[in-house]
Design a protein around this motif. Structure first.
Motif, PDB file in Angstrom:
ATOM      1  N   LEU A 152       0.820  -1.208   0.000  1.00  0.00           N
ATOM      2  CA  LEU A 152       0.000   0.000   0.000  1.00  0.00           C
ATOM      3  C   LEU A 152       0.856   1.260   0.000  1.00  0.00           C
ATOM      4  N   THR A 183       1.564   1.716  -3.585  1.00  0.00           N
ATOM      5  CA  THR A 183       0.343   2.205  -4.233  1.00  0.00           C
ATOM      6  C   THR A 183       0.109   3.668  -3.904  1.00  0.00           C
ATOM      7  N   TRP A 197       3.963   1.861 -16.753  1.00  0.00           N
ATOM      8  CA  TRP A 197       3.944   0.848 -15.688  1.00  0.00           C
ATOM      9  C   TRP A 197       5.065  -0.170 -15.897  1.00  0.00           C
ATOM     10  N   THR A 227      -4.760   5.329   1.704  1.00  0.00           N
ATOM     11  CA  THR A 227      -4.837   4.568   0.459  1.00  0.00           C
ATOM     12  C   THR A 227      -6.185   3.858   0.337  1.00  0.00           C
ATOM     13  N   TYR A 250       7.402   5.569  -8.172  1.00  0.00           N
ATOM     14  CA  TYR A 250       7.336   5.123  -6.771  1.00  0.00           C
ATOM     15  C   TYR A 250       8.671   4.557  -6.302  1.00  0.00           C
ATOM     16  N   GLY A 301       1.868  -3.706  -5.758  1.00  0.00           N
ATOM     17  CA  GLY A 301       1.594  -2.331  -5.358  1.00  0.00           C
ATOM     18  C   GLY A 301       1.529  -1.356  -6.508  1.00  0.00           C
ATOM     19  N   SER A 302       2.248  -1.621  -7.601  1.00  0.00           N
ATOM     20  CA  SER A 302       2.248  -0.698  -8.741  1.00  0.00           C
ATOM     21  C   SER A 302       1.152  -0.998  -9.755  1.00  0.00           C
ATOM     22  N   GLY A 350      -2.089  -1.691  -9.146  1.00  0.00           N
ATOM     23  CA  GLY A 350      -3.324  -0.998  -8.777  1.00  0.00           C
ATOM     24  C   GLY A 350      -3.411   0.414  -9.323  1.00  0.00           C
ATOM     25  N   PRO A 351      -2.364   1.241  -9.152  1.00  0.00           N
ATOM     26  CA  PRO A 351      -2.426   2.600  -9.698  1.00  0.00           C
ATOM     27  C   PRO A 351      -2.659   2.657 -11.203  1.00  0.00           C
TER      28      PRO A 351
END
Length: 506
Positions: free
Chosen positions: A126, A129, A160, A272, A316, A341-342, A344-345
């Motif tokens: 998170l 994210t 991404w 988040t 990130y 975690g990456s 999701g964005p």
């Protein structure tokens, strides 16, 4: 009694391995094994003591590891009888953790003591994210409106994949430097300097400082604008300017204070979670107005200039050292955290662009150069409320991630303790961006575009392949194919920097 050593080991010698600038030393016979993986016959190897104690069934005596001179005793004992073979232990452990560990790390009792607090894997995910999904998400429709929805989705996928590849490249070097410096707050500056030299480390440090402060400036400026909107003050007046400055100052004080708390991981997790809920609400309330014709509009030539802004919004990698802390150097966990975690964005941004660029009224407004997020907020309603919630939660999460990364960088660079009791660290972390953000909300888009033009391309495009090149060359694993791939990555990143600078000037 005499002590016999294996023929390949001299008395008092240490097993040494040069890991491309990060030189590690492990005492003979004291490999590292995780507590949950250690075997009964390896209990003496789970820590790095000053003496090696033998089983009670044998005569009681001690062997000094440093001098390898035993106390007198009636029985001959071999080191191999007490210390398990390093190679066999390495083969018995999963590839997610290396067996041999630095002497400095072992001296600090391994996993029991590290740089920061240990966190759950979901908290680390998170954090990634939250760092990738920030207040900059509100700027994406503005940058992507001219090119259309379909090209924007393609650019999201490219960003991404590129950022994940860059982050995974930095995992192993960061862990090695982290293990060798257990009492120091490791940052990207330390990693680059260790592998590429002092000059490259200085360049990385300066660029990293600029990138993080640009992100902080953009988020603080936007938070000041949101605070002024909440007060109902008329825009473009003297009261408006002071309301935005007060909002910026209040945001910096509150979020910086939260970032230095021990439970910052849970605070970020709450922000988040609120961000996820806000995005879901925006998608549900805005889905009814989406038009297939509006989504189908595309102009690839006009879409490409949006890539730097997308890269800056989704970056990130500055949180990698913090994730290494939270996961205690577990390579398997860290890679999983970065991937999950990456992702999701990227999906959230795609849905957000569909809601904003897929509505005819908003699409036409954005194509003319208007600020779509500002229009949605001004129109109000359920979509406006959900957008305001996105802005607040995303800004909190991004600011926390940036303050964490910048405080670690400052502590590493200026040799300061990494805690809120250090006033110098607080000042270096908070004041520069706060002073610039006082200029006003007009810095929001400018800071995002500038950060994506040079700092992101240099830090996460040029440097990671060079660090990996040096690491694999030191490990004697650098083949011709890998050389070509890494060289291509550096070349593409340099070309992107040039294109971005030209586009920024135009």
């Amino acid at each position: 009694m005499s002590l016999s050593l294996p023929p390949t080991t001299e008395p008092g010698a240490v097993v040494s391995a040069t890991r491309c600038g990060a030189r590690t030393r492990a005492a003979v016979g004291f490999p590292r094994a995780r507590r949950d993986l250690i075997r009964p016959d390896q209990q003496l190897a789970r820590r790095r003591p000053t003496t090696a104690e033998f089983p009670r069934s044998r005569p009681s005596f001690a062997v000094s590891v440093g001098s390898a001179v035993p106390e007198p005793g009636p029985e001959e004992v071999f080191v191999a009888d007490v210390v398990p073979d390093i190679a066999s232990i390495d083969d018995s452990l999963p590839p997610s953790r290396s067996c041999i560990e630095s002497e400095a790390y072992l001296a600090h009792d391994g996993d029991g003591n590290a740089h920061g607090d240990e966190g759950e894997e979901w908290e680390a995910a998170l954090l990634i994210t939250g760092t990738a999904v920030g207040g900059g998400s509100l700027a994406l429709p503005y940058f992507c409106a001219a090119g259309g929805f379909v090209p924007a989705v393609g650019l999201l996928a490219i960003a991404w994949a590129a950022l994940l590849a860059s982050s995974l490249t930095l995992v192993e070097p960061t862990i090695r430097v982290w293990e060798d410096n257990p009492s120091v707050a490791v940052s990207i500056h330390t990693v680059v300097e260790t592998y590429l030299g002092k000059l490259a480390g200085v360049a990385a440090g300066v660029t990293f400082w600029i990138l993080i402060n640009c992100t902080l400036v953009s988020q603080l400026a936007k938070c000041g604008q949101l605070a002024a909107l909440a007060t109902g003050v008329a825009a473009n007046g003297g009261a408006w300017a002071w309301a935005t400055r007060f909002g910026t100052l209040s945001t910096a004080i509150i979020i910086a204070g939260a970032a230095f708390r021990r439970d910052v991981g849970r605070i970020n997790a709450l922000a988040t979670t609120g961000l996820f809920c806000s995005f879901a609400a925006a998608c549900l309330t805005g889905a009814a107005g989406i038009s297939a014709d509006a989504l189908a509009k595309a102009n690839l030539l006009l879409a490409v200039p949006a890539l730097p802004a997308i890269m800056q919004t989704m970056t990130y990698a500055e949180a990698i050292p913090t994730v290494v802390d939270m996961c205690r150097g577990s390579r398997k966990k860290i890679r999983r955290v970065l991937a999950v975690g990456s992702l999701g964005p990227a999906l959230m941004y795609m849905l957000w662009l569909a809601v904003t660029l897929g509505r005819r009224d908003l699409s036409a407004f954005g194509a003319s150069g208007g600020d779509l997020a500002a229009k949605i907020l001004a129109d109000g309603g359920m979509l406006g409320a959900a957008t305001a919630s996105i802005a607040v939660c995303a800004s909190i999460s991004t600011l926390i991630g940036c303050y964490l990364a910048l405080s670690r960088f400052n502590a590493d660079t200026f040799h300061l303790p990494l805690n809120k009791g250090c006033k110098k660290l607080l000042a270096l972390t908070v004041l520069p961006s706060l002073v610039l953000a006082m200029k006003g909300p007009e810095l929001y888009y400018l800071a995002i575009k500038f950060a994506g033009t040079v700092p992101v391309a240099f830090l996460w495009g040029v440097l990671p392949p060079l660090v990996m090149w040096k690491q694999y060359d030191g490990d004697q694993k650098l083949g011709v194919g890998l050389k070509a791939i890494l060289a291509a990555g550096v070349g593409v990143s340099l070309a992107a920097m040039g294109y971005g600078i030209l586009g920024f000037e135009l």
